[in-house]
Motif scaffolding. Structure first.
Motif, PDB file in Angstrom:
ATOM      1  N   ARG A  25       4.780   4.936   1.335  1.00  0.00           N
ATOM      2  CA  ARG A  25       4.430   3.778   0.511  1.00  0.00           C
ATOM      3  C   ARG A  25       3.663   2.739   1.311  1.00  0.00           C
TER       4      ARG A  25
ATOM      5  N   LYS B  68       0.118   3.859   2.045  1.00  0.00           N
ATOM      6  CA  LYS B  68      -0.708   3.755   0.831  1.00  0.00           C
ATOM      7  C   LYS B  68      -1.145   2.319   0.594  1.00  0.00           C
ATOM      8  N   LEU B  69      -0.248   1.350   0.870  1.00  0.00           N
ATOM      9  CA  LEU B  69      -0.635  -0.054   0.741  1.00  0.00           C
ATOM     10  C   LEU B  69      -1.807  -0.382   1.665  1.00  0.00           C
TER      11      LEU B  69
ATOM     12  N   ASP C  93      -4.059   1.733   2.829  1.00  0.00           N
ATOM     13  CA  ASP C  93      -5.257   2.396   2.277  1.00  0.00           C
ATOM     14  C   ASP C  93      -5.813   1.626   1.086  1.00  0.00           C
ATOM     15  N   ASP C  94      -4.927   1.165   0.207  1.00  0.00           N
ATOM     16  CA  ASP C  94      -5.386   0.411  -0.969  1.00  0.00           C
ATOM     17  C   ASP C  94      -6.038  -0.906  -0.565  1.00  0.00           C
ATOM     18  N   ALA C  95      -5.478  -1.574   0.451  1.00  0.00           N
ATOM     19  CA  ALA C  95      -6.055  -2.831   0.911  1.00  0.00           C
ATOM     20  C   ALA C  95      -7.446  -2.608   1.500  1.00  0.00           C
TER      21      ALA C  95
ATOM     22  N   LYS D 166      -9.489  -0.275   0.650  1.00  0.00           N
ATOM     23  CA  LYS D 166     -10.373  -0.036  -0.497  1.00  0.00           C
ATOM     24  C   LYS D 166     -10.779  -1.342  -1.163  1.00  0.00           C
ATOM     25  N   GLU D 167      -9.881  -2.351  -1.083  1.00  0.00           N
ATOM     26  CA  GLU D 167     -10.203  -3.670  -1.638  1.00  0.00           C
ATOM     27  C   GLU D 167     -11.174  -4.446  -0.758  1.00  0.00           C
TER      28      GLU D 167
ATOM     29  N   SER E  80      -5.417 -10.180  -3.277  1.00  0.00           N
ATOM     30  CA  SER E  80      -5.195  -8.796  -2.853  1.00  0.00           C
ATOM     31  C   SER E  80      -3.925  -8.219  -3.444  1.00  0.00           C
ATOM     32  N   ILE E  81      -3.740  -6.945  -3.184  1.00  0.00           N
ATOM     33  CA  ILE E  81      -2.551  -6.233  -3.619  1.00  0.00           C
ATOM     34  C   ILE E  81      -1.268  -6.865  -3.073  1.00  0.00           C
TER      35      ILE E  81
ATOM     36  N   THR F  90       2.949  -7.452  -4.193  1.00  0.00           N
ATOM     37  CA  THR F  90       3.651  -6.296  -3.635  1.00  0.00           C
ATOM     38  C   THR F  90       4.336  -6.677  -2.327  1.00  0.00           C
TER      39      THR F  90
END
Length: 487
Positions: free
Chosen positions: A337, A340-341, A343-345, A347-348, A375-376, A380
């Motif tokens: 998890r 993934k956070l 990686d998502d950041a 991508k942002e 941001s995410i 989260t």
């Protein structure tokens, strides 16, 4: 105290025994994946027996003299200090706790017991002036009865004990369900300490098992008058709903999205030192850990440069090595998890300044820069060793970002202008906040609790004494009362 291997049993009505469920719990060392021990889990019959034992023992326990209850809780604190080396070993193997985290958690836990030991003589009643002639109006503070306690994996010794020791000192009986990842340090060890301290059988019972089998039943059971839960917000919401159906009191200490604010007039070196502790203590697996770093534009480059350098020097690895400051996260799901956070950041639009790698459950201490204010991370909780840096221009913008989340547990703000620091701190929507310090603070006599989705109720000191007790109004009519026109 018995050896670690002797504690992989349930503790019900003063008896150590296997659970009756077919479910077998494997407890894993998060660093090397070793199966440390196995538990035969509790089923509904075990849970019924635990709650019935607590109910049967509670009234006699509440009737004990206050100094007797106090002495037993104080004895638990003595035993913690006496067995600190053995407890440290359990923390490292079961929880992945580094040496500094072990020392901090044991000290906090012993202090909680010392504070709780004062509660038996602090259950003060009241006498009120009555509006009725010849009547004396009194209020007595009493224990609630039986309290169910559900504790998490991250600070399991501390976060179990702060409810267990308090409830017992006040005169309640307890059924404790520790997290499945940490059943010894969060549950069975606590039962052993109280057993050695002389607590009567049934006052404390500890069960563990399959959530699918006993999870909801633990809260919905008709016996407990209150459920004390520490853990994630989604689970806390579910527990709150189940408890409400039974009209039970709840104390819910839930997730956080804590901000660490650095204003342009801050002492940057001090802020960096505080930031390292507030983010990376116990791999960031603390509800109070820094989740977002808000740095004013004028000092963003200086803070980031110094912070990244310090983070790059942090030693991470095996928590049994006393020089290691960052150990493994609790299990593979957590590591997946967290990565993934990251990686998502990215991508942002965020960039990895240091870290960003993983080996098993070890995640390298990581700093992300160029993180968006939207941001995410604003919605989260990271719960891992990842530090996102967000740059802001004005104090008004900072407050908008800080408060732009559903959470409100802890925070920190750094400035040389202490008065301004307090003024801004009070505008941040959080249950706790610290000026010129970091976010991870807990003192046994000071209020601990969040706002918004970070929880309900307040722990520690007089605040938890009131949470875990109730008041009863008793009047005494000392002379005949006129009941006209009925008399």
């Amino acid at each position: 105290m018995n050896k670690l291997e002797k504690l992989n049993k349930l503790f019900i009505n003063g008896v150590w025994r296997d659970g009756k469920s077919d479910f077998v719990l494997d407890v894993i060392n998060p660093f090397n994946n070793e199966v440390i021990y196995k538990f035969k889990g509790a089923n509904q019959a075990d849970l019924d027996e635990a709650y019935e034992s607590a109910k049967k023992a509670q009234k006699a326990w509440a009737a004990r003299l206050p100094n007797e209850r106090s002495a037993i809780v104080n004895k638990v604190a003595d035993l913690i200090e006496l067995h600190k080396d053995e407890i440290s070993d359990i923390m490292a193997r079961e929880c992945g706790s580094t040496f500094i985290k072990q020392q901090v958690e044991m000290a906090i836990t012993a202090n909680i017991c010392r504070e709780a030991a004062t509660f038996p003589t602090r259950l003060h009643g009241y006498i009120y002036d009555s509006f009725t002639p010849g009547k004396e109006s009194r209020a007595y503070r009493k224990p609630l009865g039986v309290i169910g306690v559900i504790s998490p994996f991250n600070f399991p010794f501390n976060l179990s004990m702060r409810s267990v020791a308090t409830a017992i000192a006040i005169g309640n009986a307890v059924v404790l369900k520790p997290a499945e990842d940490t059943p010894i340090i969060g549950g069975m060890l606590i039962a052993k300490l109280f057993e050695e301290a002389g607590l009567p059988a049934g006052v404390l019972n500890v069960v563990t098992g399959n959530i699918a089998e006993i999870g909801d039943a633990f809260t919905s059971h008709p016996i407990p008058n209150m459920i004390s839960f520490t853990g994630s917000t989604p689970v806390g919401i579910r527990i709150g709903k189940i408890a409400a159906e039974g009209l039970k009191k709840t104390a819910l200490e839930l997730g956080g999205n804590n901000v660490f604010v650095v204003l342009k007039d801050a002492d940057i070196d001090q802020a960096v030192s505080a930031a390292i502790f507030g983010k990376f203590m116990h791999q960031g697996q603390i509800c109070m850990s820094v989740n977002r770093f808000l740095i004013q534009k004028e000092v963003a480059e200086e803070f980031t440069t110094k912070f990244v350098k310090k983070v790059s020097e942090l030693k991470y690895g095996n928590p049994t090595d006393k020089e290691v400051l960052v150990g493994p996260v609790i299990h593979d799901r957590a590591a997946d998890r967290i990565m993934k956070l990251v990686d998502d950041a990215v991508k942002e639009g965020a960039k990895i300044a240091v870290g960003g790698t993983r080996e098993g459950r070890l995640i390298a201490p990581t700093v992300l820069v160029d993180v968006s204010a939207n941001s995410i991370f604003n919605h989260t909780e990271i719960f891992g060793p990842v530090a996102p840096i967000i740059v802001f221009d004005t104090e008004e913008q900072m407050l908008e970002i800080a408060n732009g989340t559903d959470f409100g547990l802890s925070g920190a703000i750094h400035t040389r202008d202490l008065n301004k620091g307090v003024q801004l701190a009070r505008k941040i929507e959080t249950g706790m906040i610290h000026v010129n310090d970091q976010t991870v603070n807990d003192e046994p006599n000071a209020p601990f609790g969040g706002v918004k989705h970070s929880g309900l109720g307040t722990f520690n000191g007089n605040f938890i004494l009131e949470e875990f007790s109730t008041v009863q109004w008793v009047t005494v009519q000392q002379e005949p009362r006129d009941y006209t026109p009925f008399n």
